[in-house]
Design an enzyme around this catalytic site. Structure first.
Site, short mmCIF file in Angstrom:
data_model
loop_
_atom_site.label_atom_id
_atom_site.label_comp_id
_atom_site.label_asym_id
_atom_site.label_seq_id
_atom_site.Cartn_x
_atom_site.Cartn_y
_atom_site.Cartn_z
CB CYS B 79 -28.67 18.32 12.42
SG CYS B 79 -27.70 18.77 10.98
CG HIS B 180 -30.53 14.58 9.97
ND1 HIS B 180 -31.48 15.48 10.39
CD2 HIS B 180 -29.56 15.32 9.39
CE1 HIS B 180 -31.11 16.71 10.07
NE2 HIS B 180 -29.94 16.64 9.45
CD GLU B 182 -34.28 13.28 11.55
OE1 GLU B 182 -33.48 12.90 12.43
OE2 GLU B 182 -34.21 14.42 11.03
#
Lengths: 257, 200
Positions: B79, B180, B182
């Site tokens: 990001c 992202h 994750e």
């Protein structure tokens, strides 16, 4: 193109899911983390946890819930309810929430929005607006304190104002439609989603999969939120997405388990 | 050991837990020696570009990240962390970045809601070891600024938000992901795993 997001909402009190949940196969239907993981695996694009604890202890418990959720979930989640200060935001985001949602606190102290946006970025700050139609004024009015108190703000003015202050997203709940299960308030959602430049999450009134089709084809909503129809398994997230896909909307598809 | 670089910007907990679930060892650190000893680095980040560079500078991390990356240590920027890899950014004034990759960060200007927030399709543009045995799919984006890489061959994946935006950049050991991983379901976890396994 970007997909339309489907967001289940979990009301949590003192660390437990409220509004009876009747999922078959859940070991503990009252455990917010277990329920959240199930939604993660069955197609939810994002989750909202709304803390309705009244006590200090209840809110402390919520931080534990956030931490556990962050360690298990593979999708983003927002935490709202009881966030009244920059310290509350910091604690909630540090515990692993992706966004915090401000409602009453934003009306009482709008500088929380700008301060939060400055510190954590606009994308972390969701402003939740509870809207109710006023016949005399022929306008939607902003309500606070869980819908118990009305303000002087027109919803459209307030929505534009919070975006100027730095809100990255608006969670718009129609109090008129909430719990009615006869569809989202399309006029309200259309008006707000056309008035602001940030994504709008429509909430309140979802009763079946077709209601999601209506809100996405007839307004500029980026996402739609629902609670009881998912909790009671009246419709599954993937059933909603299947209908949306049939109607030409982009959705995130995950293989069924 | 993967060093997750902690400079006070962003949600390190979710990232660390994702690595934990994938069974990769990590350390959250702002210590120069620990970063030197690690065999990979992840530079996360949420917030404003200028603030992030100031935090990195104040903690004396700018030089070590640059040197370790130039020396060949695998580096993943996520990001804002990806944007910091580039020459500079126009976010709230002009700020210089780490300059590991050539290009600039610009405001997203489209006739759609900004931030670009939600699940969007990741299109693979060039074959790359990161993509080995993976299929394209949706990943979770949230950003209001985007990278314009000077070398188009550095852009290995894009996403369409009324125009194509840079989604993954790669040049040798330096990787950047605008979304992202994750928070991006199975595909995000797989991409994170590929990096952690050294498939770059």
């Amino acid at each position: 193109m970007i997909t339309k997001r489907i967001i289940p909402c979990l009301d949590v009190k003192d660390g437990r899911v409220v509004k009876g949940v009747s999922f078959v196969g859940l070991r503990d239907a009252g455990d917010p983390v277990e329920l959240a993981s199930l939604y993660d695996q069955t197609g939810a694009d994002e989750l909202v946890f709304l803390d309705i604890s009244a006590s200090h202890e209840g809110r402390e418990t919520m931080i534990d819930v956030v931490r556990q959720a962050a360690s298990k979930l593979t999708i983003p989640f927002t935490v709202g309810g009881g966030i009244r200060s920059v310290e509350d935001m910091t604690r909630t985001l540090r515990a692993g929430a992706d966004k915090v949602s401000l409602n009453t606190a934003a009306v009482l102290s709008p500088e929380l929005i700008s301060e939060g946006a400055r510190r954590f970025g606009n994308q972390c700050i969701v402003v939740a607006i509870d809207a109710k139609y006023d016949q005399e004024l022929d306008d939607w009015i902003v309500y606070t304190h869980g819908g118990r108190e009305h303000t002087k703000w027109s919803v459209l003015d307030w929505a534009r104002h919070v975006v100027e202050l730095g809100a990255g997203e608006i969670l718009l709940t129609s109090m008129d439609q909430d719990g009615q299960k006869n569809g989202f308030d399309l006029d309200l959602v259309r008006a707000v989603s056309e008035a602001v430049t940030v994504p709008v999450i429509a909430s309140g009134g979802a009763g079946n999969a077709q209601d999601f089709v209506e809100v996405f084809t007839r307004t500029k909503a980026s996402a739609a939120l629902a609670a009881s129809i998912f909790h009671y398994e009246e419709v599954s997230i993937m059933e909603v997405k299947a209908l949306l896909r049939d109607r030409g909307e982009e959705v995130r598809w995950i293989p069924s388990r | 050991m993967i060093a997750i670089i902690d400079y006070g910007m962003g949600n390190l907990y979710s990232l660390s837990q994702a690595l934990q679930r994938l069974d990769h060892e990590y350390v959250i650190t702002d210590d120069v020696e620990t970063i030197q000893k690690a065999d990979k680095m992840i530079l996360p980040g949420v917030g404003a570009f200028g603030d992030a560079m100031r935090e990195l500078n104040q903690r004396g991390l700018t030089k070590i990240i640059f040197e370790e990356a130039i020396a060949g240590k695998p580096l993943l920027g996520i990001c804002l962390g990806m944007q910091l890899l580039f020459t500079g950014s126009d976010e709230h004034g002009y700020y210089s970045g780490l300059n590991l990759l050539a290009g600039h960060v610009k405001e997203i200007k489209v006739d759609l809601p900004v931030p670009h927030m939600g699940w969007n399709w990741l299109s693979f543009r060039h074959p790359h070891p990161l993509f080995r045995s993976l299929e394209e799919g949706h990943v979770y984006f949230v950003h209001s600024y985007h990278v314009q890489a000077s070398n188009t061959e550095d852009v290995i994946a894009t996403t369409d938000y009324s125009q194509d935006f840079t989604a993954i950049v790669a040049r040798k050991n330096i990787i950047g992901m605008q979304f992202h991983p994750e928070k991006s379901g199975p595909l995000g976890m797989q991409l994170l795993h590929q990096f952690a396994e050294g498939r770059i």
